[in-house]
Design a protein around this motif. Structure first.
Motif, PDB file in Angstrom:
ATOM      1  N   THR A  95     -36.175 -55.043   0.620  1.00 14.17           N
ATOM      2  CA  THR A  95     -36.477 -56.308  -0.050  1.00 14.17           C
ATOM      3  C   THR A  95     -35.897 -57.503   0.702  1.00 14.17           C
ATOM      4  OG1 THR A  95     -34.514 -55.984  -1.440  1.00 14.17           O
ATOM      5  CG2 THR A  95     -36.634 -55.286  -2.343  1.00 14.17           C
ATOM      6  N   ARG A  96     -34.807 -57.281   1.399  1.00 14.54           N
ATOM      7  CA  ARG A  96     -34.128 -58.368   2.090  1.00 14.54           C
ATOM      8  C   ARG A  96     -34.896 -58.858   3.319  1.00 14.54           C
ATOM      9  NH1 ARG A  96     -27.755 -56.861   2.259  1.00 14.54           N
ATOM     10  NH2 ARG A  96     -27.841 -58.712   3.596  1.00 14.54           N
ATOM     11  N   PHE A  97     -35.927 -58.121   3.709  1.00  7.26           N
ATOM     12  CA  PHE A  97     -36.673 -58.456   4.922  1.00  7.26           C
ATOM     13  C   PHE A  97     -37.992 -59.173   4.635  1.00  7.26           C
ATOM     14  CE2 PHE A  97     -33.774 -55.113   6.050  1.00  7.26           C
ATOM     15  CZ  PHE A  97     -33.377 -55.407   7.345  1.00  7.26           C
ATOM     16  N   HIS A 144     -33.337 -75.320 -10.944  1.00  2.06           N
ATOM     17  CA  HIS A 144     -33.347 -73.950 -11.438  1.00  2.06           C
ATOM     18  C   HIS A 144     -34.458 -73.211 -10.702  1.00  2.06           C
ATOM     19  CE1 HIS A 144     -32.495 -70.749 -14.387  1.00  2.06           C
ATOM     20  NE2 HIS A 144     -33.788 -70.482 -14.282  1.00  2.06           N
ATOM     21  N   LEU A 145     -34.112 -72.072 -10.090  1.00  4.38           N
ATOM     22  CA  LEU A 145     -35.060 -71.312  -9.283  1.00  4.38           C
ATOM     23  C   LEU A 145     -35.246 -69.914  -9.863  1.00  4.38           C
ATOM     24  CD1 LEU A 145     -33.461 -72.211  -5.846  1.00  4.38           C
ATOM     25  CD2 LEU A 145     -35.685 -73.035  -6.624  1.00  4.38           C
ATOM     26  N   THR A 146     -36.478 -69.430  -9.818  1.00  9.86           N
ATOM     27  CA  THR A 146     -36.753 -68.064 -10.260  1.00  9.86           C
ATOM     28  C   THR A 146     -37.662 -67.387  -9.249  1.00  9.86           C
ATOM     29  OG1 THR A 146     -36.622 -68.723 -12.591  1.00  9.86           O
ATOM     30  CG2 THR A 146     -37.656 -66.603 -12.096  1.00  9.86           C
ATOM     31  N   LEU A 147     -37.255 -66.207  -8.805  1.00  8.14           N
ATOM     32  CA  LEU A 147     -38.115 -65.373  -7.961  1.00  8.14           C
ATOM     33  C   LEU A 147     -38.605 -64.208  -8.799  1.00  8.14           C
ATOM     34  CD1 LEU A 147     -39.383 -64.373  -5.336  1.00  8.14           C
ATOM     35  CD2 LEU A 147     -37.168 -63.383  -4.711  1.00  8.14           C
ATOM     36  N   HIS A 148     -39.897 -64.160  -9.037  1.00 10.61           N
ATOM     37  CA  HIS A 148     -40.523 -63.042  -9.741  1.00 10.61           C
ATOM     38  C   HIS A 148     -41.074 -62.066  -8.693  1.00 10.61           C
ATOM     39  CE1 HIS A 148     -40.752 -65.505 -13.486  1.00 10.61           C
ATOM     40  NE2 HIS A 148     -41.014 -66.491 -12.635  1.00 10.61           N
ATOM     41  N   GLY A 149     -40.741 -60.785  -8.839  1.00 15.43           N
ATOM     42  CA  GLY A 149     -41.300 -59.804  -7.918  1.00 15.43           C
ATOM     43  C   GLY A 149     -40.458 -59.609  -6.678  1.00 15.43           C
ATOM     44  N   ILE A 150     -39.197 -59.281  -6.858  1.00 20.74           N
ATOM     45  CA  ILE A 150     -38.311 -59.077  -5.715  1.00 20.74           C
ATOM     46  C   ILE A 150     -38.657 -57.797  -4.967  1.00 20.74           C
ATOM     47  CG2 ILE A 150     -35.919 -58.693  -4.994  1.00 20.74           C
ATOM     48  CD1 ILE A 150     -35.020 -60.238  -7.433  1.00 20.74           C
ATOM     49  N   VAL A 151     -38.870 -56.712  -5.690  1.00 20.16           N
ATOM     50  CA  VAL A 151     -38.911 -55.389  -5.075  1.00 20.16           C
ATOM     51  C   VAL A 151     -40.202 -55.138  -4.304  1.00 20.16           C
ATOM     52  CG1 VAL A 151     -38.770 -52.909  -5.487  1.00 20.16           C
ATOM     53  CG2 VAL A 151     -37.327 -54.474  -6.799  1.00 20.16           C
ATOM     54  N   THR A 175     -33.026 -60.208  16.127  1.00 18.91           N
ATOM     55  CA  THR A 175     -33.550 -59.887  14.797  1.00 18.91           C
ATOM     56  C   THR A 175     -33.487 -61.116  13.910  1.00 18.91           C
ATOM     57  OG1 THR A 175     -31.353 -59.056  14.208  1.00 18.91           O
ATOM     58  CG2 THR A 175     -32.995 -57.429  14.858  1.00 18.91           C
ATOM     59  N   LEU A 176     -34.526 -61.292  13.113  1.00 19.53           N
ATOM     60  CA  LEU A 176     -34.586 -62.436  12.205  1.00 19.53           C
ATOM     61  C   LEU A 176     -33.552 -62.315  11.100  1.00 19.53           C
ATOM     62  CD1 LEU A 176     -36.033 -65.007  11.162  1.00 19.53           C
ATOM     63  CD2 LEU A 176     -37.575 -63.481   9.895  1.00 19.53           C
ATOM     64  N   THR A 177     -33.415 -61.114  10.564  1.00 16.94           N
ATOM     65  CA  THR A 177     -32.429 -60.844   9.519  1.00 16.94           C
ATOM     66  C   THR A 177     -31.964 -59.412   9.675  1.00 16.94           C
ATOM     67  OG1 THR A 177     -31.964 -61.019   7.150  1.00 16.94           O
ATOM     68  CG2 THR A 177     -34.076 -60.071   7.770  1.00 16.94           C
ATOM     69  N   TRP A 178     -30.813 -59.100   9.080  1.00 23.50           N
ATOM     70  CA  TRP A 178     -30.251 -57.765   9.292  1.00 23.50           C
ATOM     71  C   TRP A 178     -29.273 -57.445   8.171  1.00 23.50           C
ATOM     72  CZ3 TRP A 178     -32.076 -54.060  12.060  1.00 23.50           C
ATOM     73  CH2 TRP A 178     -31.302 -52.943  12.378  1.00 23.50           C
ATOM     74  N   VAL A 179     -28.996 -56.158   7.998  1.00 22.49           N
ATOM     75  CA  VAL A 179     -27.980 -55.695   7.066  1.00 22.49           C
ATOM     76  C   VAL A 179     -26.948 -54.948   7.902  1.00 22.49           C
ATOM     77  CG1 VAL A 179     -27.475 -54.359   4.981  1.00 22.49           C
ATOM     78  CG2 VAL A 179     -29.741 -55.395   5.282  1.00 22.49           C
ATOM     79  N   ASP A 180     -25.815 -55.578   8.182  1.00 24.56           N
ATOM     80  CA  ASP A 180     -24.834 -54.914   9.033  1.00 24.56           C
ATOM     81  C   ASP A 180     -23.951 -53.970   8.223  1.00 24.56           C
ATOM     82  OD1 ASP A 180     -22.691 -56.358   7.872  1.00 24.56           O
ATOM     83  OD2 ASP A 180     -22.870 -57.960   9.358  1.00 24.56           O
ATOM     84  N   GLY A 181     -23.143 -53.192   8.943  1.00 29.53           N
ATOM     85  CA  GLY A 181     -22.350 -52.165   8.295  1.00 29.53           C
ATOM     86  C   GLY A 181     -21.361 -52.698   7.283  1.00 29.53           C
ATOM     87  N   GLU A 182     -20.707 -53.808   7.599  1.00 28.44           N
ATOM     88  CA  GLU A 182     -19.737 -54.366   6.656  1.00 28.44           C
ATOM     89  C   GLU A 182     -20.423 -54.843   5.375  1.00 28.44           C
ATOM     90  OE1 GLU A 182     -16.355 -54.217   7.027  1.00 28.44           O
ATOM     91  OE2 GLU A 182     -16.980 -52.963   8.713  1.00 28.44           O
ATOM     92  N   ASP A 183     -21.649 -55.322   5.515  1.00 32.96           N
ATOM     93  CA  ASP A 183     -22.447 -55.727   4.353  1.00 32.96           C
ATOM     94  C   ASP A 183     -22.705 -54.517   3.460  1.00 32.96           C
ATOM     95  OD1 ASP A 183     -24.466 -56.620   2.585  1.00 32.96           O
ATOM     96  OD2 ASP A 183     -25.261 -58.005   4.057  1.00 32.96           O
ATOM     97  N   SER A 184     -23.076 -53.398   4.085  1.00 32.91           N
ATOM     98  CA  SER A 184     -23.350 -52.185   3.311  1.00 32.91           C
ATOM     99  C   SER A 184     -22.094 -51.656   2.638  1.00 32.91           C
ATOM    100  CB  SER A 184     -23.954 -51.114   4.226  1.00 32.91           C
ATOM    101  OG  SER A 184     -25.253 -51.483   4.644  1.00 32.91           O
ATOM    102  N   ILE A 185     -20.950 -51.804   3.287  1.00 32.23           N
ATOM    103  CA  ILE A 185     -19.681 -51.399   2.666  1.00 32.23           C
ATOM    104  C   ILE A 185     -19.404 -52.250   1.431  1.00 32.23           C
ATOM    105  CG2 ILE A 185     -17.175 -51.299   2.976  1.00 32.23           C
ATOM    106  CD1 ILE A 185     -17.740 -50.666   5.959  1.00 32.23           C
ATOM    107  N   LYS A 186     -19.582 -53.568   1.558  1.00 28.89           N
ATOM    108  CA  LYS A 186     -19.363 -54.473   0.424  1.00 28.89           C
ATOM    109  C   LYS A 186     -20.312 -54.153  -0.733  1.00 28.89           C
ATOM    110  CE  LYS A 186     -16.107 -57.082   2.177  1.00 28.89           C
ATOM    111  NZ  LYS A 186     -14.733 -57.039   1.621  1.00 28.89           N
TER     112      LYS A 186
END
Length: 413
Positions: A150-152, A292-299, A370-381
């Motif tokens: 979803t983050r991508f 106020h912001l709403t995102l419908h349909g994240i997944v 890379t435009l965006t990424w999930v690094d290891g420390e992020d996954s640990i958190k």
């Protein structure tokens, strides 16, 4: 409706799929999991640098059936056979949560790049060991990515950019699967396999809170669950309402269920931003905006999503603070492509979040930006937040397997 049908059809049957490049990455899949077509097999159809070469499962007949249904050329006898094949560059690990650590660690030791289904592991202790393996800090180290697809997607990245326009005051998230979409006997509800709704849909909620606040929670102030109490299902939650305190006393809420109402509703994130002062022509007046912001349909944003932007403006006297004028403006936006999000990055409107994720994974493996990424420390958190909620709920963090305990003590793989 026509655009929806076209997008979904094209996501699974890409128009004019490109030929595979000579140095395309060859993937092996560890396990004939139902999620593998979404995560890798379908996205690979439109990626010129990805070939899904092989699959293995505990039951070879199941792997053969899976390979035939998905056009995979080779079936191996075991996961180890895939890891031992020097022609395989990458592996997808879509196994039950409790097996993620074992097979990701073995794949890294074998020098394979790893696309690891979320949640990455069973608990934060495992996450710290896995994402800090010495092999990952060596030259030409394998790439390890928690597959937080979803983050991508352009819609979520664009939503984040809107949120960053002012300090965040509060965030609330909701996600669900209808009651008919799960069964008590699913791995979701097997405690030994690290099951539970937080480990399933809840991971999306928790990640959204962390990303939208741009901070880590300081405390889980409450975590109310409905959960099973019998047998292998004991302490597996089927729904959760958690509240977290973030820096500055700000509150984030997460609601998720695997036994929701009959009619499915999209996952949502609602963000209240703090007021900001805007330029004003009149020197004796102050103009502010509260958003106020709403995102419908994240997944599954490809099927449908919408970003609602609700702005409240006020003009007040600089001297007395008296209200002079107040009005509201509302609009909605969508971002099926990065072009719609105002970002210069490749992609088609039929690319699912999994396809965007695969694009960045390949870029990282190939040494490109890379435009965006999930690094290891992020996954640990992320796993620390999950453990925080489970401890507050009284259910306890999900257990580790004997393999992890041996590995942590320096035992052989």
């Amino acid at each position: 409706m026509a655009s929806l049908v076209r997008r979904v059809w094209s996501a699974f049957s890409p128009p004019n799929p490109p030929p595979k490049e000579p140095k395309a990455l060859k993937f092996g899949i560890l396990g004939a999991a139902n999620v593998a077509p979404l995560t890798l097999i379908n996205p690979a159809k439109s990626h010129p640098e990805v070939i899904v070469q092989c699959v293995a499962a505990r039951d070879r007949s199941k792997a053969e059936k899976f390979a035939k249904a998905n056009g995979i050329p080779e079936v191996y006898d075991s996961y180890e056979d895939i890891l031992n094949d020097p022609s395989i560059d990458c592996v997808l690990v879509p196994l039950p949560n409790a097996l993620h650590f074992e097979w990701a660690a073995k794949a890294i030791r074998a020098g394979k790049h790893v696309l690891l289904e979320k949640p990455s592991v069973s608990n934060s202790k495992e996450a710290a060991v896995l994402f800090r393996m010495p092999e990952l800090s060596q030259p030409n180290a394998p790439v390890l990515l928690e597959a937080f697809h979803t983050r991508f997607h352009p819609s979520f990245i664009y939503f984040q950019s809107l949120v960053r326009e002012a300090p965040v005051e509060s965030v609330s998230t909701e996600s669900m699967i209808p009651w008919w979409g799960t069964s008590k006997n699913d791995i979701y509800f097997n405690h030994a396999l690290a099951g539970g709704s937080i480990m399933s849909m809840g991971t999306y909620n928790f990640a959204a809170l962390r990303l939208l606040f741009g901070a880590e929670p300081e405390e889980c102030s409450s975590c109310d669950t409905h959960h099973y109490t019998d047998g292998i299902h004991a302490n597996c939650d089927w729904d959760v309402h958690a509240r977290f305190r973030f820096p500055g006393g700000r509150i984030g809420e997460a609601k998720t269920t695997l036994r929701g109402p009959t009619i499915w509703t999209p996952s949502t994130a609602k963000v209240q931003l703090q007021p900001v002062t805007l330029p004003e022509d009149q020197p004796n007046q102050i103009k502010t905006r509260t958003r106020h912001l709403t995102l419908h349909g994240i997944v599954h944003a490809i099927f449908w999503h919408r970003i609602d932007i609700h702005d409240t403006y006020e003009i007040r006297s600089k001297d007395s603070g008296a209200l002079i004028r107040r009005w509201e403006e509302k609009r909605s936006e969508k971002a099926y492509t990065f072009k719609e999000a105002g970002i210069d990055s490749p992609g088609e409107d039929y690319w699912m979040s999994f396809r965007h994720q695969l694009e960045q994974f390949v870029n990282r493996v190939k040494g490109r930006e890379t435009l965006t990424w999930v690094d290891g420390e992020d996954s640990i958190k992320q796993m620390e937040m999950i453990d925080m909620a489970y401890e507050k709920s009284g259910l306890g963090a999900r257990p580790s397997t004997g393999f992890f305990e041996t590995f942590e003590k320096g035992g052989e793989l």
